[in-house]
Design a protein around this motif. Structure first.
Motif, PDB file in Angstrom:
ATOM      1  N   LYS A 173      24.669  92.266  11.485  1.00 35.48           N
ATOM      2  CA  LYS A 173      23.904  93.731  12.200  1.00 35.48           C
ATOM      3  C   LYS A 173      23.863  93.894  13.441  1.00 35.48           C
ATOM      4  O   LYS A 173      23.584  92.509  14.152  1.00 35.48           O
ATOM      5  CB  LYS A 173      22.388  94.578  11.844  1.00 35.48           C
ATOM      6  CG  LYS A 173      21.819  95.592  12.284  1.00 35.48           C
ATOM      7  CD  LYS A 173      20.729  95.065  12.179  1.00 35.48           C
ATOM      8  CE  LYS A 173      20.211  96.699  13.087  1.00 35.48           C
ATOM      9  NZ  LYS A 173      18.551  97.477  13.032  1.00 35.48           N
ATOM     10  N   VAL A 174      24.999  94.829  14.362  1.00 33.14           N
ATOM     11  CA  VAL A 174      24.915  94.219  15.625  1.00 33.14           C
ATOM     12  C   VAL A 174      25.136  96.080  16.317  1.00 33.14           C
ATOM     13  O   VAL A 174      25.299  97.045  15.731  1.00 33.14           O
ATOM     14  CB  VAL A 174      27.144  93.743  15.644  1.00 33.14           C
ATOM     15  CG1 VAL A 174      27.224  94.204  17.153  1.00 33.14           C
ATOM     16  CG2 VAL A 174      26.828  92.953  15.412  1.00 33.14           C
ATOM     17  N   THR A 175      23.974  95.660  17.424  1.00 28.57           N
ATOM     18  CA  THR A 175      24.331  96.684  18.869  1.00 28.57           C
ATOM     19  C   THR A 175      24.589  96.028  19.578  1.00 28.57           C
ATOM     20  O   THR A 175      24.526  94.871  20.523  1.00 28.57           O
ATOM     21  CB  THR A 175      22.930  96.497  19.225  1.00 28.57           C
ATOM     22  OG1 THR A 175      22.127  97.037  17.629  1.00 28.57           O
ATOM     23  CG2 THR A 175      22.555  97.920  19.973  1.00 28.57           C
ATOM     24  N   LEU A 176      25.684  97.489  20.087  1.00 32.66           N
ATOM     25  CA  LEU A 176      26.300  96.102  21.425  1.00 32.66           C
ATOM     26  C   LEU A 176      26.375  97.613  22.596  1.00 32.66           C
ATOM     27  O   LEU A 176      26.386  98.894  22.535  1.00 32.66           O
ATOM     28  CB  LEU A 176      28.296  96.932  21.039  1.00 32.66           C
ATOM     29  CG  LEU A 176      28.663  97.297  22.211  1.00 32.66           C
ATOM     30  CD1 LEU A 176      29.097  95.345  23.096  1.00 32.66           C
ATOM     31  CD2 LEU A 176      30.489  97.157  21.592  1.00 32.66           C
TER      32      LEU A 176
ATOM     33  N   PRO B 113      33.987 101.480  19.862  1.00 35.59           N
ATOM     34  CA  PRO B 113      34.195 101.705  18.042  1.00 35.59           C
ATOM     35  C   PRO B 113      34.481 101.027  17.690  1.00 35.59           C
ATOM     36  O   PRO B 113      34.537  99.889  18.151  1.00 35.59           O
ATOM     37  CB  PRO B 113      34.354 102.704  17.671  1.00 35.59           C
ATOM     38  CG  PRO B 113      36.388 102.757  18.874  1.00 35.59           C
ATOM     39  CD  PRO B 113      35.163 103.161  19.790  1.00 35.59           C
ATOM     40  N   LEU B 114      33.454  99.867  16.921  1.00 35.09           N
ATOM     41  CA  LEU B 114      33.147  98.813  16.389  1.00 35.09           C
ATOM     42  C   LEU B 114      33.753  99.409  14.515  1.00 35.09           C
ATOM     43  O   LEU B 114      32.955 100.623  14.507  1.00 35.09           O
ATOM     44  CB  LEU B 114      31.537  98.655  16.314  1.00 35.09           C
ATOM     45  CG  LEU B 114      31.597  97.817  17.574  1.00 35.09           C
ATOM     46  CD1 LEU B 114      29.363  97.327  17.608  1.00 35.09           C
ATOM     47  CD2 LEU B 114      32.332  96.779  17.915  1.00 35.09           C
TER      48      LEU B 114
ATOM     49  N   PRO C 235      24.424  97.507   9.782  1.00 38.33           N
ATOM     50  CA  PRO C 235      25.111  98.875  10.407  1.00 38.33           C
ATOM     51  C   PRO C 235      25.147  98.154  12.038  1.00 38.33           C
ATOM     52  O   PRO C 235      24.848  96.965  12.653  1.00 38.33           O
ATOM     53  CB  PRO C 235      23.865  99.197  10.468  1.00 38.33           C
ATOM     54  CG  PRO C 235      22.545  98.134   9.676  1.00 38.33           C
ATOM     55  CD  PRO C 235      23.026  97.516   8.980  1.00 38.33           C
ATOM     56  N   ALA C 236      26.462  98.836  12.264  1.00 39.86           N
ATOM     57  CA  ALA C 236      26.153  98.569  13.526  1.00 39.86           C
ATOM     58  C   ALA C 236      26.325  99.568  14.897  1.00 39.86           C
ATOM     59  O   ALA C 236      26.322 100.985  14.636  1.00 39.86           O
ATOM     60  CB  ALA C 236      27.963  98.385  13.966  1.00 39.86           C
ATOM     61  N   ALA C 237      25.153  99.321  16.083  1.00 41.28           N
ATOM     62  CA  ALA C 237      25.062 101.130  17.300  1.00 41.28           C
ATOM     63  C   ALA C 237      26.388 100.428  18.312  1.00 41.28           C
ATOM     64  O   ALA C 237      26.161  99.337  18.714  1.00 41.28           O
ATOM     65  CB  ALA C 237      23.731 101.183  17.414  1.00 41.28           C
ATOM     66  N   VAL C 238      26.011 101.345  18.529  1.00 46.66           N
ATOM     67  CA  VAL C 238      27.350 100.896  20.111  1.00 46.66           C
ATOM     68  C   VAL C 238      26.179 102.053  21.355  1.00 46.66           C
ATOM     69  O   VAL C 238      25.841 103.760  21.115  1.00 46.66           O
ATOM     70  CB  VAL C 238      28.322 101.975  20.564  1.00 46.66           C
ATOM     71  CG1 VAL C 238      28.650 101.524  21.715  1.00 46.66           C
ATOM     72  CG2 VAL C 238      29.299 101.085  19.136  1.00 46.66           C
ATOM     73  N   LYS C 239      25.453 101.486  22.650  1.00 47.30           N
ATOM     74  CA  LYS C 239      25.123 102.151  23.446  1.00 47.30           C
ATOM     75  C   LYS C 239      25.227 102.297  24.813  1.00 47.30           C
ATOM     76  O   LYS C 239      26.312 101.396  24.987  1.00 47.30           O
ATOM     77  CB  LYS C 239      23.235 101.939  23.272  1.00 47.30           C
ATOM     78  CG  LYS C 239      22.397 101.863  22.315  1.00 47.30           C
ATOM     79  CD  LYS C 239      21.048 101.251  22.821  1.00 47.30           C
ATOM     80  CE  LYS C 239      20.147 102.298  21.665  1.00 47.30           C
ATOM     81  NZ  LYS C 239      18.743 102.204  22.303  1.00 47.30           N
TER      82      LYS C 239
END
Length: 401
Positions: free
Chosen positions: A230-233, A240-241, A247-251
Protein backbone atom coordinates in the motif's frame (compact mmCIF):
# COMPACT_ATOMS: atom_id res chain seq x y z
CA UNK A 1 18.35 -12.93 -22.19
CA UNK A 2 14.96 -12.51 -20.52
CA UNK A 3 11.99 -14.39 -21.97
CA UNK A 4 8.51 -12.83 -21.83
CA UNK A 5 5.48 -14.81 -22.98
CA UNK A 6 2.38 -12.77 -23.78
CA UNK A 7 -1.12 -14.23 -24.00
CA UNK A 8 -3.76 -12.18 -25.81
CA UNK A 9 -7.52 -12.65 -25.48
CA UNK A 10 -10.19 -11.36 -27.82
CA UNK A 11 -10.80 -7.73 -26.91
CA UNK A 12 -10.29 -4.40 -28.65
CA UNK A 13 -7.48 -3.60 -26.19
CA UNK A 14 -5.38 -6.19 -28.05
CA UNK A 15 -4.12 -3.34 -30.24
CA UNK A 16 -2.31 -1.85 -27.22
CA UNK A 17 -0.24 -5.00 -26.88
CA UNK A 18 1.47 -4.22 -30.19
CA UNK A 19 3.34 -1.36 -28.48
CA UNK A 20 4.30 -3.61 -25.56
CA UNK A 21 5.70 -6.31 -27.83
CA UNK A 22 7.58 -3.81 -29.98
CA UNK A 23 9.10 -2.02 -26.97
CA UNK A 24 10.27 -5.25 -25.35
CA UNK A 25 11.85 -6.52 -28.56
CA UNK A 26 13.72 -3.22 -29.03
CA UNK A 27 15.15 -3.61 -25.51
CA UNK A 28 16.61 -6.98 -26.42
CA UNK A 29 14.02 -9.02 -24.53
CA UNK A 30 12.86 -12.18 -26.31
CA UNK A 31 9.08 -12.13 -26.71
CA UNK A 32 6.68 -14.82 -27.86
CA UNK A 33 2.95 -14.35 -28.27
CA UNK A 34 -0.07 -16.66 -27.95
CA UNK A 35 -3.39 -15.49 -29.39
CA UNK A 36 -6.78 -17.00 -28.68
CA UNK A 37 -9.00 -17.62 -31.68
CA UNK A 38 -11.05 -14.48 -30.96
CA UNK A 39 -7.90 -12.39 -30.47
CA UNK A 40 -6.98 -13.01 -34.12
CA UNK A 41 -10.15 -11.13 -35.10
CA UNK A 42 -8.59 -7.94 -33.66
CA UNK A 43 -4.87 -8.24 -34.47
CA UNK A 44 -3.28 -10.80 -36.76
CA UNK A 45 -0.57 -13.25 -35.69
CA UNK A 46 1.59 -11.83 -38.50
CA UNK A 47 1.58 -8.43 -36.77
CA UNK A 48 2.94 -9.87 -33.54
CA UNK A 49 5.40 -12.15 -35.31
CA UNK A 50 6.80 -9.13 -37.15
CA UNK A 51 7.02 -6.95 -34.04
CA UNK A 52 8.56 -9.69 -31.86
CA UNK A 53 10.82 -11.24 -34.53
CA UNK A 54 9.49 -14.56 -33.20
CA UNK A 55 6.61 -16.87 -34.16
CA UNK A 56 3.15 -15.96 -32.85
CA UNK A 57 1.11 -19.00 -31.84
CA UNK A 58 -2.61 -19.79 -32.17
CA UNK A 59 -4.84 -22.77 -31.50
CA UNK A 60 -4.04 -23.96 -35.02
CA UNK A 61 -0.47 -24.58 -33.85
CA UNK A 62 -1.68 -26.27 -30.67
CA UNK A 63 -3.74 -28.90 -32.45
CA UNK A 64 -1.09 -29.79 -35.05
CA UNK A 65 0.75 -33.09 -34.62
CA UNK A 66 3.78 -32.55 -32.40
CA UNK A 67 7.25 -33.31 -33.70
CA UNK A 68 8.76 -32.86 -30.25
CA UNK A 69 7.50 -31.95 -26.83
CA UNK A 70 3.96 -30.49 -26.61
CA UNK A 71 3.88 -26.81 -27.56
CA UNK A 72 2.21 -25.61 -24.35
CA UNK A 73 4.89 -27.34 -22.26
CA UNK A 74 7.73 -25.88 -24.33
CA UNK A 75 6.32 -22.35 -24.08
CA UNK A 76 5.54 -22.66 -20.37
CA UNK A 77 9.07 -23.78 -19.52
CA UNK A 78 10.63 -21.16 -21.80
CA UNK A 79 8.97 -18.17 -20.10
CA UNK A 80 10.54 -16.12 -17.30
CA UNK A 81 7.38 -14.02 -17.10
CA UNK A 82 3.88 -14.54 -18.46
CA UNK A 83 1.74 -11.49 -19.29
CA UNK A 84 -1.95 -11.93 -20.05
CA UNK A 85 -3.33 -8.81 -21.74
CA UNK A 86 -6.06 -8.09 -22.36
CA UNK A 87 -7.90 -10.55 -20.12
CA UNK A 88 -11.55 -10.75 -21.14
CA UNK A 89 -14.42 -11.85 -18.89
CA UNK A 90 -14.29 -15.25 -20.59
CA UNK A 91 -10.57 -15.77 -20.01
CA UNK A 92 -10.85 -14.44 -16.44
CA UNK A 93 -13.46 -17.10 -15.69
CA UNK A 94 -11.18 -19.79 -17.12
CA UNK A 95 -8.27 -18.59 -14.99
CA UNK A 96 -10.44 -18.57 -11.87
CA UNK A 97 -11.49 -22.21 -12.31
CA UNK A 98 -8.36 -23.68 -13.88
CA UNK A 99 -9.97 -24.42 -17.24
CA UNK A 100 -7.76 -25.38 -20.17
CA UNK A 101 -9.57 -25.51 -23.51
CA UNK A 102 -7.11 -23.69 -25.78
CA UNK A 103 -3.38 -23.12 -26.20
CA UNK A 104 -3.34 -20.06 -23.94
CA UNK A 105 -5.07 -21.59 -20.93
CA UNK A 106 -3.17 -24.89 -21.27
CA UNK A 107 0.10 -22.93 -21.23
CA UNK A 108 -1.02 -20.99 -18.15
CA UNK A 109 -1.60 -24.23 -16.24
CA UNK A 110 1.66 -25.75 -17.47
CA UNK A 111 3.75 -22.77 -16.33
CA UNK A 112 5.14 -21.86 -12.93
CA UNK A 113 6.65 -18.43 -13.68
CA UNK A 114 5.20 -15.16 -12.31
CA UNK A 115 1.95 -14.09 -14.00
CA UNK A 116 0.85 -10.54 -14.75
CA UNK A 117 -2.71 -10.06 -15.94
CA UNK A 118 -4.48 -6.96 -17.20
CA UNK A 119 -8.27 -7.21 -17.58
CA UNK A 120 -10.23 -5.13 -20.09
CA UNK A 121 -13.96 -5.08 -20.72
CA UNK A 122 -17.12 -2.98 -20.73
CA UNK A 123 -17.90 -1.35 -17.37
CA UNK A 124 -21.19 -3.18 -16.90
CA UNK A 125 -19.46 -6.48 -17.61
CA UNK A 126 -16.62 -5.65 -15.21
CA UNK A 127 -19.03 -4.83 -12.38
CA UNK A 128 -21.05 -8.04 -12.69
CA UNK A 129 -21.01 -10.01 -9.45
CA UNK A 130 -19.73 -13.13 -11.19
CA UNK A 131 -16.83 -11.24 -12.83
CA UNK A 132 -15.83 -9.60 -9.55
CA UNK A 133 -15.93 -12.99 -7.82
CA UNK A 134 -13.66 -14.43 -10.51
CA UNK A 135 -11.33 -11.41 -10.12
CA UNK A 136 -11.03 -11.98 -6.37
CA UNK A 137 -10.59 -15.72 -6.84
CA UNK A 138 -7.67 -15.28 -9.24
CA UNK A 139 -6.01 -12.81 -6.86
CA UNK A 140 -6.02 -15.46 -4.14
CA UNK A 141 -3.35 -17.29 -6.14
CA UNK A 142 0.00 -15.78 -5.12
CA UNK A 143 1.41 -16.41 -8.60
CA UNK A 144 -0.92 -13.85 -10.16
CA UNK A 145 -0.40 -10.10 -9.98
CA UNK A 146 -3.13 -7.84 -11.27
CA UNK A 147 -2.68 -4.70 -13.31
CA UNK A 148 -6.13 -3.35 -12.59
CA UNK A 149 -8.32 -1.74 -15.27
CA UNK A 150 -8.65 2.04 -15.17
CA UNK A 151 -11.44 4.56 -15.64
CA UNK A 152 -12.09 6.32 -18.92
CA UNK A 153 -14.01 6.29 -22.20
CA UNK A 154 -14.33 2.73 -23.48
CA UNK A 155 -14.56 1.52 -27.06
CA UNK A 156 -18.33 1.16 -26.63
CA UNK A 157 -18.55 4.87 -25.64
CA UNK A 158 -19.36 3.97 -22.04
CA UNK A 159 -17.48 5.88 -19.36
CA UNK A 160 -16.26 3.95 -16.35
CA UNK A 161 -13.87 1.26 -15.15
CA UNK A 162 -12.76 -1.29 -17.70
CA UNK A 163 -9.94 0.22 -19.78
CA UNK A 164 -6.85 -1.93 -19.91
CA UNK A 165 -3.85 -0.27 -18.30
CA UNK A 166 -1.76 1.75 -20.74
CA UNK A 167 1.31 0.12 -22.34
CA UNK A 168 3.78 2.26 -20.38
CA UNK A 169 2.24 1.09 -17.09
CA UNK A 170 2.42 -2.56 -18.13
CA UNK A 171 6.00 -2.13 -19.35
CA UNK A 172 7.01 -0.78 -15.93
CA UNK A 173 5.46 -3.84 -14.27
CA UNK A 174 7.38 -6.08 -16.66
CA UNK A 175 10.65 -4.27 -15.89
CA UNK A 176 10.03 -4.67 -12.17
CA UNK A 177 9.14 -8.35 -12.41
CA UNK A 178 12.16 -9.19 -14.54
CA UNK A 179 14.33 -7.45 -11.94
CA UNK A 180 12.75 -9.09 -8.89
CA UNK A 181 11.42 -12.39 -10.17
CA UNK A 182 7.94 -11.22 -9.25
CA UNK A 183 8.61 -10.82 -5.52
CA UNK A 184 5.63 -9.60 -3.47
CA UNK A 185 7.68 -9.05 -0.33
CA UNK A 186 6.07 -5.71 0.57
CA UNK A 187 2.53 -7.08 0.68
CA UNK A 188 0.84 -5.90 3.87
CA UNK A 189 3.28 -2.99 4.25
CA UNK A 190 2.42 0.73 4.01
CA UNK A 191 5.13 2.69 2.20
CA UNK A 192 5.24 6.50 2.41
CA UNK A 193 7.33 8.35 -0.19
CA UNK A 194 7.83 12.02 -0.99
CA UNK A 195 9.04 13.33 -4.33
CA UNK A 196 9.89 16.45 -6.30
CA UNK A 197 11.42 19.82 -5.60
CA UNK A 198 9.51 22.20 -3.33
CA UNK A 199 8.80 25.80 -4.33
CA UNK A 200 9.02 28.63 -1.85
CA UNK A 201 6.97 31.49 -3.26
CA UNK A 202 7.92 35.15 -3.21
CA UNK A 203 4.65 36.03 -4.93
CA UNK A 204 2.18 33.93 -6.99
CA UNK A 205 4.54 33.71 -10.01
CA UNK A 206 8.04 33.81 -8.50
CA UNK A 207 9.66 31.27 -6.22
CA UNK A 208 12.89 29.84 -4.88
CA UNK A 209 13.20 26.24 -6.05
CA UNK A 210 15.41 23.52 -7.45
CA UNK A 211 15.51 21.36 -10.60
CA UNK A 212 14.17 18.14 -9.05
CA UNK A 213 11.45 16.50 -11.19
CA UNK A 214 10.44 13.84 -8.66
CA UNK A 215 11.24 10.96 -11.05
CA UNK A 216 13.19 8.98 -8.46
CA UNK A 217 10.55 9.30 -5.74
CA UNK A 218 7.80 8.32 -8.17
CA UNK A 219 9.86 5.30 -9.28
CA UNK A 220 10.20 4.26 -5.62
CA UNK A 221 6.43 4.50 -5.17
CA UNK A 222 5.84 2.40 -8.31
CA UNK A 223 8.39 -0.23 -7.25
CA UNK A 224 6.63 -0.54 -3.89
CA UNK A 225 3.27 -1.02 -5.62
CA UNK A 226 4.76 -3.65 -7.93
CA UNK A 227 6.01 -5.50 -4.84
CA UNK A 228 2.52 -5.52 -3.30
CA UNK A 229 2.61 -2.56 -0.90
CA UNK A 230 0.00 0.00 0.00
CA UNK A 231 1.58 3.31 -1.04
CA UNK A 232 1.11 6.98 -0.23
CA UNK A 233 3.05 9.43 -2.39
CA UNK A 234 3.42 13.07 -1.34
CA UNK A 235 4.56 14.84 -4.49
CA UNK A 236 5.09 18.40 -5.66
CA UNK A 237 3.13 17.54 -8.82
CA UNK A 238 0.15 15.35 -9.56
CA UNK A 239 1.64 11.94 -10.35
CA UNK A 240 -0.81 9.12 -11.13
CA UNK A 241 0.21 5.75 -9.74
CA UNK A 242 -0.76 2.33 -11.13
CA UNK A 243 -3.65 0.58 -9.46
CA UNK A 244 -2.07 -2.37 -7.71
CA UNK A 245 -3.82 -4.78 -5.38
CA UNK A 246 -3.24 -2.46 -2.41
CA UNK A 247 -4.58 1.10 -2.33
CA UNK A 248 -2.41 3.94 -3.59
CA UNK A 249 -2.87 7.62 -2.81
CA UNK A 250 -1.19 10.76 -4.12
CA UNK A 251 -1.13 14.01 -2.17
CA UNK A 252 0.09 17.16 -3.89
CA UNK A 253 2.30 19.47 -1.80
CA UNK A 254 4.08 22.28 -3.63
CA UNK A 255 5.74 24.09 -0.73
CA UNK A 256 7.86 22.73 2.11
CA UNK A 257 5.14 23.70 4.59
CA UNK A 258 2.51 21.75 2.65
CA UNK A 259 4.82 18.78 2.36
CA UNK A 260 5.68 18.93 6.06
CA UNK A 261 1.99 18.82 7.03
CA UNK A 262 1.23 15.96 4.64
CA UNK A 263 4.19 13.87 5.80
CA UNK A 264 3.33 14.38 9.48
CA UNK A 265 -0.25 13.30 8.77
CA UNK A 266 0.76 10.11 6.94
CA UNK A 267 3.90 9.15 8.88
CA UNK A 268 2.20 7.39 11.83
CA UNK A 269 0.60 4.89 9.41
CA UNK A 270 3.79 4.04 7.48
CA UNK A 271 5.99 1.00 7.96
CA UNK A 272 8.71 2.41 5.70
CA UNK A 273 9.12 6.10 4.83
CA UNK A 274 11.47 7.12 2.03
CA UNK A 275 12.18 10.83 1.81
CA UNK A 276 13.30 11.29 -1.80
CA UNK A 277 12.01 14.85 -2.26
CA UNK A 278 14.37 17.79 -2.72
CA UNK A 279 12.95 20.01 0.01
CA UNK A 280 14.21 23.60 0.07
CA UNK A 281 16.58 24.80 2.79
CA UNK A 282 15.55 28.47 2.85
CA UNK A 283 12.55 30.56 1.91
CA UNK A 284 11.83 34.23 1.44
CA UNK A 285 10.34 36.13 4.36
CA UNK A 286 8.49 38.09 1.71
CA UNK A 287 5.44 36.16 0.44
CA UNK A 288 3.03 38.43 -1.40
CA UNK A 289 -0.47 37.27 -2.38
CA UNK A 290 -0.29 39.40 -5.56
CA UNK A 291 2.25 39.55 -8.35
CA UNK A 292 4.73 42.27 -7.47
CA UNK A 293 5.81 44.76 -10.11
CA UNK A 294 9.49 44.49 -10.96
CA UNK A 295 10.09 47.83 -9.27
CA UNK A 296 8.78 46.44 -5.95
CA UNK A 297 10.98 43.35 -5.93
CA UNK A 298 13.72 43.69 -3.32
CA UNK A 299 17.24 43.27 -4.63
CA UNK A 300 18.23 41.65 -1.35
CA UNK A 301 15.76 39.01 -0.24
CA UNK A 302 15.48 38.35 3.47
CA UNK A 303 15.65 34.58 3.91
CA UNK A 304 14.77 32.20 6.72
CA UNK A 305 15.61 28.54 7.27
CA UNK A 306 12.96 25.94 6.50
CA UNK A 307 12.25 23.38 9.27
CA UNK A 308 13.87 20.02 8.49
CA UNK A 309 11.05 17.58 7.62
CA UNK A 310 13.16 14.41 7.81
CA UNK A 311 14.70 15.32 11.16
CA UNK A 312 11.21 16.03 12.52
CA UNK A 313 9.97 12.64 11.32
CA UNK A 314 13.02 10.95 12.89
CA UNK A 315 12.19 12.52 16.27
CA UNK A 316 8.70 10.97 16.08
CA UNK A 317 9.72 7.56 14.70
CA UNK A 318 8.61 4.40 16.47
CA UNK A 319 10.98 1.46 16.87
CA UNK A 320 8.97 -0.55 14.34
CA UNK A 321 9.29 2.11 11.63
CA UNK A 322 12.07 2.54 9.04
CA UNK A 323 13.03 6.03 7.85
CA UNK A 324 15.27 6.50 4.80
CA UNK A 325 16.67 9.75 3.43
CA UNK A 326 18.34 10.87 0.21
CA UNK A 327 21.48 13.00 0.08
CA UNK A 328 21.76 14.82 -3.26
CA UNK A 329 25.37 15.98 -3.33
CA UNK A 330 28.04 17.31 -5.66
CA UNK A 331 31.71 16.43 -5.68
CA UNK A 332 33.74 13.26 -6.01
CA UNK A 333 32.65 9.92 -4.53
CA UNK A 334 34.50 10.49 -1.26
CA UNK A 335 32.87 13.89 -0.73
CA UNK A 336 29.39 12.56 -1.58
CA UNK A 337 29.72 9.62 0.84
CA UNK A 338 31.11 11.78 3.65
CA UNK A 339 28.24 14.28 3.38
CA UNK A 340 25.66 11.49 3.32
CA UNK A 341 27.12 9.77 6.41
CA UNK A 342 27.04 13.07 8.29
CA UNK A 343 23.35 13.55 7.39
CA UNK A 344 22.56 9.96 8.35
CA UNK A 345 23.88 10.52 11.85
CA UNK A 346 22.70 14.09 12.35
CA UNK A 347 19.12 13.44 11.29
CA UNK A 348 18.74 10.10 13.06
CA UNK A 349 17.91 8.03 9.97
CA UNK A 350 17.93 4.27 9.56
CA UNK A 351 19.52 4.50 6.10
CA UNK A 352 20.42 7.04 3.44
CA UNK A 353 20.99 7.02 -0.33
CA UNK A 354 24.01 9.10 -1.34
CA UNK A 355 23.35 10.46 -4.81
CA UNK A 356 25.76 12.59 -6.90
CA UNK A 357 23.78 15.11 -8.95
CA UNK A 358 26.68 16.67 -10.87
CA UNK A 359 26.52 14.06 -13.64
CA UNK A 360 24.65 13.92 -16.94
CA UNK A 361 23.46 10.40 -16.07
CA UNK A 362 22.54 10.89 -12.42
CA UNK A 363 21.47 14.51 -12.09
CA UNK A 364 18.04 16.04 -11.72
CA UNK A 365 15.55 15.10 -14.44
CA UNK A 366 17.54 12.15 -15.82
CA UNK A 367 16.00 8.74 -16.56
CA UNK A 368 18.97 6.95 -14.97
CA UNK A 369 20.56 7.22 -11.55
CA UNK A 370 23.30 5.84 -9.31
CA UNK A 371 23.56 5.79 -5.54
CA UNK A 372 25.39 4.38 -2.57
CA UNK A 373 23.11 3.08 0.18
CA UNK A 374 24.41 3.43 3.72
CA UNK A 375 22.75 1.80 6.75
CA UNK A 376 23.14 3.12 10.28
CA UNK A 377 24.79 -0.20 11.20
CA UNK A 378 27.59 0.59 8.74
CA UNK A 379 26.45 -1.71 5.92
CA UNK A 380 27.06 -0.03 2.58
CA UNK A 381 26.21 -0.92 -1.02
CA UNK A 382 26.70 0.94 -4.30
CA UNK A 383 24.57 0.56 -7.42
CA UNK A 384 25.64 0.80 -11.05
CA UNK A 385 24.12 3.47 -13.25
CA UNK A 386 20.66 2.08 -13.94
CA UNK A 387 17.05 3.08 -14.48
CA UNK A 388 15.41 4.86 -11.57
CA UNK A 389 12.96 1.98 -11.24
CA UNK A 390 15.86 -0.48 -10.91
CA UNK A 391 17.51 1.76 -8.32
CA UNK A 392 14.25 1.78 -6.36
CA UNK A 393 14.19 -2.04 -6.30
CA UNK A 394 17.84 -2.16 -5.27
CA UNK A 395 16.98 0.17 -2.38
CA UNK A 396 14.17 -2.10 -1.15
CA UNK A 397 16.47 -5.13 -1.48
CA UNK A 398 19.12 -3.26 0.56
CA UNK A 399 16.65 -2.40 3.33
CA UNK A 400 15.71 -6.07 3.67
CA UNK A 401 19.24 -7.48 3.44
Amino acid sequence: MNHVLIGISGGIAAYKVCEIVSSLAKRGIEVRVILTRSATEFVTPLTFATLSRQPAYTDADFWQPSHGRPLHIELAEWADLFLLAPVTANTLAKLAYGMADNLLTNTVLASNCPMLFAPAMNTTMWLQTSVQENWRKVLQDSRYTAIAPTDGILACDAVGTGRMAEPEVILEYIESFLLTGGKRDLKGKHILVNAGGTREFIDPVRFIGNPSTGKQGIAIAKAAIHRGAKVTLVSTASSPLPMGEGPAAVKVARTSAEMHRAMLEEFPHADITIAAAAVGDVRSQLNSDRKLPKSELPLNLQLEYIPDIVADLASRKRLDQILVGFAAQTGDEEEVIAAAKEKLARKGLDAIAANAVNSLQTGFGTDTNQATFIHKNGHRQSTPICSKLELAHRLFDFLQS
